[in-house]
Design a protein around this motif. Structure first.
Motif, PDB file in Angstrom:
ATOM      1  N   VAL A 178     -54.836  18.591-101.170  1.00 16.40           N
ATOM      2  CA  VAL A 178     -54.321  17.293-100.732  1.00 16.40           C
ATOM      3  C   VAL A 178     -54.282  16.300-101.894  1.00 16.40           C
ATOM      4  N   TYR A 179     -53.234  15.504-101.948  1.00 12.69           N
ATOM      5  CA  TYR A 179     -53.147  14.409-102.919  1.00 12.69           C
ATOM      6  C   TYR A 179     -53.016  13.119-102.115  1.00 12.69           C
ATOM      7  N   ILE A 180     -53.907  12.151-102.388  1.00 11.41           N
ATOM      8  CA  ILE A 180     -53.869  10.903-101.620  1.00 11.41           C
ATOM      9  C   ILE A 180     -53.621   9.735-102.569  1.00 11.41           C
ATOM     10  N   PHE A 181     -52.721   8.870-102.185  1.00 10.63           N
ATOM     11  CA  PHE A 181     -52.571   7.638-102.977  1.00 10.63           C
ATOM     12  C   PHE A 181     -52.243   6.463-102.061  1.00 10.63           C
ATOM     13  N   SER A 182     -52.470   5.280-102.599  1.00 15.08           N
ATOM     14  CA  SER A 182     -52.137   4.082-101.835  1.00 15.08           C
ATOM     15  C   SER A 182     -51.236   3.223-102.701  1.00 15.08           C
ATOM     16  N   VAL A 183     -50.599   2.290-102.059  1.00  6.35           N
ATOM     17  CA  VAL A 183     -49.761   1.386-102.832  1.00  6.35           C
ATOM     18  C   VAL A 183     -50.540   0.085-103.006  1.00  6.35           C
ATOM     19  N   GLY A 184     -50.815  -0.269-104.248  1.00  5.65           N
ATOM     20  CA  GLY A 184     -51.590  -1.480-104.520  1.00  5.65           C
ATOM     21  C   GLY A 184     -53.084  -1.243-104.395  1.00  5.65           C
ATOM     22  N   ASP A 185     -53.855  -2.263-104.743  1.00  3.98           N
ATOM     23  CA  ASP A 185     -55.316  -2.150-104.791  1.00  3.98           C
ATOM     24  C   ASP A 185     -55.991  -2.198-103.431  1.00  3.98           C
ATOM     25  N   GLU A 186     -55.323  -2.811-102.462  1.00  2.00           N
ATOM     26  CA  GLU A 186     -55.965  -3.172-101.209  1.00  2.00           C
ATOM     27  C   GLU A 186     -56.587  -1.994-100.472  1.00  2.00           C
ATOM     28  N   PHE A 187     -55.942  -0.830-100.555  1.00  3.50           N
ATOM     29  CA  PHE A 187     -56.412   0.284 -99.726  1.00  3.50           C
ATOM     30  C   PHE A 187     -57.126   1.382-100.518  1.00  3.50           C
ATOM     31  N   LYS A 188     -57.522   1.041-101.742  1.00  5.77           N
ATOM     32  CA  LYS A 188     -58.205   2.056-102.564  1.00  5.77           C
ATOM     33  C   LYS A 188     -59.500   2.545-101.907  1.00  5.77           C
ATOM     34  N   GLY A 189     -60.191   1.636-101.234  1.00 11.87           N
ATOM     35  CA  GLY A 189     -61.417   2.028-100.524  1.00 11.87           C
ATOM     36  C   GLY A 189     -61.121   3.059 -99.450  1.00 11.87           C
ATOM     37  N   ASN A 190     -59.989   2.880 -98.744  1.00 13.39           N
ATOM     38  CA  ASN A 190     -59.619   3.844 -97.709  1.00 13.39           C
ATOM     39  C   ASN A 190     -59.289   5.207 -98.331  1.00 13.39           C
ATOM     40  N   VAL A 191     -58.670   5.158 -99.503  1.00 14.84           N
ATOM     41  CA  VAL A 191     -58.341   6.417-100.193  1.00 14.84           C
ATOM     42  C   VAL A 191     -59.627   7.155-100.549  1.00 14.84           C
ATOM     43  N   LYS A 222     -53.455  11.961 -86.324  1.00 17.37           N
ATOM     44  CA  LYS A 222     -54.496  10.951 -86.113  1.00 17.37           C
ATOM     45  C   LYS A 222     -55.591  11.114 -87.156  1.00 17.37           C
ATOM     46  N   LEU A 223     -56.082   9.985 -87.654  1.00 13.40           N
ATOM     47  CA  LEU A 223     -57.108  10.013 -88.697  1.00 13.40           C
ATOM     48  C   LEU A 223     -58.283  10.914 -88.320  1.00 13.40           C
ATOM     49  N   ASN A 224     -58.715  10.826 -87.040  1.00 12.30           N
ATOM     50  CA  ASN A 224     -59.881  11.628 -86.672  1.00 12.30           C
ATOM     51  C   ASN A 224     -59.542  13.091 -86.356  1.00 12.30           C
ATOM     52  N   GLU A 225     -58.276  13.457 -86.563  1.00 13.10           N
ATOM     53  CA  GLU A 225     -57.910  14.870 -86.359  1.00 13.10           C
ATOM     54  C   GLU A 225     -57.407  15.518 -87.644  1.00 13.10           C
ATOM     55  N   ILE A 226     -57.552  14.774 -88.762  1.00 15.27           N
ATOM     56  CA  ILE A 226     -56.944  15.261 -90.006  1.00 15.27           C
ATOM     57  C   ILE A 226     -57.602  16.563 -90.507  1.00 15.27           C
ATOM     58  N   ILE A 227     -58.918  16.669 -90.328  1.00 20.88           N
ATOM     59  CA  ILE A 227     -59.593  17.877 -90.833  1.00 20.88           C
ATOM     60  C   ILE A 227     -59.110  19.113 -90.079  1.00 20.88           C
ATOM     61  N   GLU A 228     -59.058  18.976 -88.748  1.00 23.78           N
ATOM     62  CA  GLU A 228     -58.545  20.088 -87.927  1.00 23.78           C
ATOM     63  C   GLU A 228     -57.131  20.470 -88.349  1.00 23.78           C
ATOM     64  N   LYS A 241     -53.352  24.220 -90.927  1.00 21.94           N
ATOM     65  CA  LYS A 241     -52.175  24.424 -91.785  1.00 21.94           C
ATOM     66  C   LYS A 241     -52.514  25.267 -93.014  1.00 21.94           C
ATOM     67  N   LEU A 242     -53.625  24.945 -93.659  1.00 19.27           N
ATOM     68  CA  LEU A 242     -53.964  25.671 -94.883  1.00 19.27           C
ATOM     69  C   LEU A 242     -54.444  27.081 -94.550  1.00 19.27           C
ATOM     70  N   GLY A 243     -55.063  27.224 -93.382  1.00 19.43           N
ATOM     71  CA  GLY A 243     -55.460  28.562 -92.910  1.00 19.43           C
ATOM     72  C   GLY A 243     -54.242  29.441 -92.724  1.00 19.43           C
ATOM     73  N   ASP A 244     -53.190  28.887 -92.110  1.00 22.73           N
ATOM     74  CA  ASP A 244     -51.944  29.638 -91.914  1.00 22.73           C
ATOM     75  C   ASP A 244     -51.395  30.134 -93.240  1.00 22.73           C
ATOM     76  N   GLU A 245     -51.447  29.231 -94.247  1.00 28.21           N
ATOM     77  CA  GLU A 245     -50.879  29.588 -95.537  1.00 28.21           C
ATOM     78  C   GLU A 245     -51.644  30.729 -96.185  1.00 28.21           C
ATOM     79  N   ASP A 246     -52.990  30.710 -96.026  1.00 25.24           N
ATOM     80  CA  ASP A 246     -53.790  31.770 -96.617  1.00 25.24           C
ATOM     81  C   ASP A 246     -53.398  33.129 -96.089  1.00 25.24           C
TER      82      ASP A 246
END
Ligand code: ATP
Ligand code: MG
Length: 426
Positions: A330-343, A408-414, A419-424
């Motif tokens: 996974v690659y995560i980025f935000s636009v601007g400084d405001e959401f760096k904590g969330n990243v 949904k944020l709380n379902e991202i790990i699942e 998805k990555l399991g399928d690819e393997d």
């Protein structure tokens, strides 16, 4: 400008990636065999190699880095791993523990050779040694390790070449037959081979200079000099290899350089177009007298060593890209400084859940972030902005297929697991 010594190289960038990947792969594989890691000194007393490995081998007679330390001790940079592991086995009385002992090592070796593709002065070997079993089952197991390793990596163009030198008695009979056979041809042999004739005539058979000469083709074959016991040992090794579906070729010219080999000897070669002359990726064999020769109690042994540089060259030639395997999930980025904590927070959660995550630290533009994700061959891109933070719904983009998902944020790990399991499985 100061430069690295001839025949050495730095490990960084893609080389570092593949080196570490390989190390991890070997660690995991060795656990599966219940093999123990050993690390021995990079220099040893000169005597260990000069007497132990045998003065008649090229490695020791022409290639060692020998030096004296400030205390006037004769030391040698290790040119190979077996002698050091055997010394460690004896010195630490590992023979008193439950045998067989399976041991492995990975590290640099040093040989003064003419540098070229697949041949360096400092190079890396992964090696394996099994002490305490004279059963042909162990010979087959050892060859199986190399075979499985190449299989996991997806290398196709390899062949296992195997031969036997028989036990002491068979080898001695064969040696005599070779001396008789080559005597009339002495003047036709190269200088090295004339020396080998005196010291180790078996080595004439794998001479690179004389190999095409007619007299080589009619030279006596080891198989005709094996006693009953040696023949039985070899037949069993071959049977066990077949039982494991490992294909091999019996090649009577494989004799290996070292004086200490008995019974099984083998080389794994790359049969890849354009690979060049340095095509032996791994080599090994049984050395039932080495432990005793170096001063320990008589203990049979069998092992191999594999050269990392040649292996990596083979992967390259077969277009096997390790980047594809070790790339971030996974690659995560935000636009601007405001959401760096969330990243940071999302990256931490995903890393703790086992994913490989890269993020943008430098507030780059959309465009350069996408470019970076491409370069890294990441699977998924997640962009964090105001909308995502407020709604707690992430937009996840598959960077290969370009499909987008709302998750949904709380379902991202699942989601990523699935998805990555399928690819393997593909
Ligand atoms: P070669 O005939 O190519 O010189 P060797 O018989 O000297 O090989 P071994 O001592 O059996 O090689 O070492 C096992 C493996 O280590 C080789 O198959 C090769 O992959 C690797 N290796 C040996 N020497 C070098 C070197 N100078 N540079 C890079 N790899 C090497
Ligand atoms: Mg060599």
């Amino acid at each position: 400008m100061l430069q690295k010594p001839k025949g050495t190289y730095d490990i960084y960038g893609d080389k570092a990636l593949i080196y570490l990947y390989f190390r991890k792969l070997v660690e995991a594989l060795m656990d599966k065999y219940n093999a123990k890691f050993v690390e021995t000194p990079i220099f040893e007393t000169g005597e260990l190699f000069h007497r132990g490995v045998g003065e008649t081998t090229d490695i020791v007679s022409k290639e060692t880095y020998d030096f004296k330390d400030r205390g006037d001790r004769n030391l040698t940079l290790r040119p190979e791993g077996t002698a050091g592991v055997v010394r460690c086995f004896i010195e630490n009385k590992l023979y008193a523990e439950n045998l067989p002992l399976k041991a492995w090592y990975l590290g640099p070796m040093f040989r003064y050779e003419r540098p070229q593709a697949g041949r360096h002065r400092e190079f890396y070997q992964f090696g394996f040694e099994a002490f305490g079993s004279s059963d042909p089952m162990m010979d087959a197991e050892v060859i199986g390790i190399v075979y499985n390793l190449f299989k996991i990596l997806g290398l196709k163009g390899i062949s296992v070449n195997i031969n036997t030198l028989g036990d002491k008695e068979s080898r001695e009979n064969y040696r005599k037959a070779l001396l008789d056979y080559f005597k009339p041809y002495l003047n036709d042999l190269c200088d090295d081979c004339r020396r080998r004739y005196e010291k180790n005539p078996l080595r004439i058979l794998d001479c690179k200079v004389d190999s095409e000469k007619d007299m080589m083709k009619d030279a006596p074959k080891m198989v005709d000099y094996l006693n009953e016991e040696s023949k039985e040992h070899f037949d069993k090794v071959l049977k066990y290899l077949s039982d494991m579906n490992i294909s091999y070729k019996v090649n009577s010219n494989i004799v290996r350089g070292l004086d200490y080999y008995t019974h099984t000897v083998f080389e794994v070669q790359a049969d890849i177009d354009g690979f060049g002359a340095q095509n032996t990726l791994a080599a090994g064999g049984r050395y039932d007298h080495l432990v005793e020769f170096i001063g320990g109690p008589s203990t049979p042994g069998v092992g191999f060593a594999l050269g990392l540089e040649r292996l990596f060259l083979a992967l390259e030639k077969e277009n096997i890209d390790i980047k594809e395997i070790v790339n971030p999930d996974v690659y995560i980025f935000s636009v601007g400084d405001e959401f760096k904590g969330n990243v940071l927070s999302l990256a931490n959660d995903l890393r703790m859940a086992g994913f490989n995550v890269e993020i943008d630290y430098n507030s780059k533009s959309f465009k350069s972030n996408f470019k970076k994700a491409d370069n890294l061959l990441v699977h998924f891109i997640i962009i964090i902005g105001e909308e995502e933070v407020n709604s707690k719904i992430l937009t996840v983009k598959n960077n290969k297929t370009k499909e987008e998902y709302k998750v949904k944020l709380n379902e991202i790990i699942e989601f990523l697991d699935e998805k990555l399991g399928d690819e393997d499985e593909n």
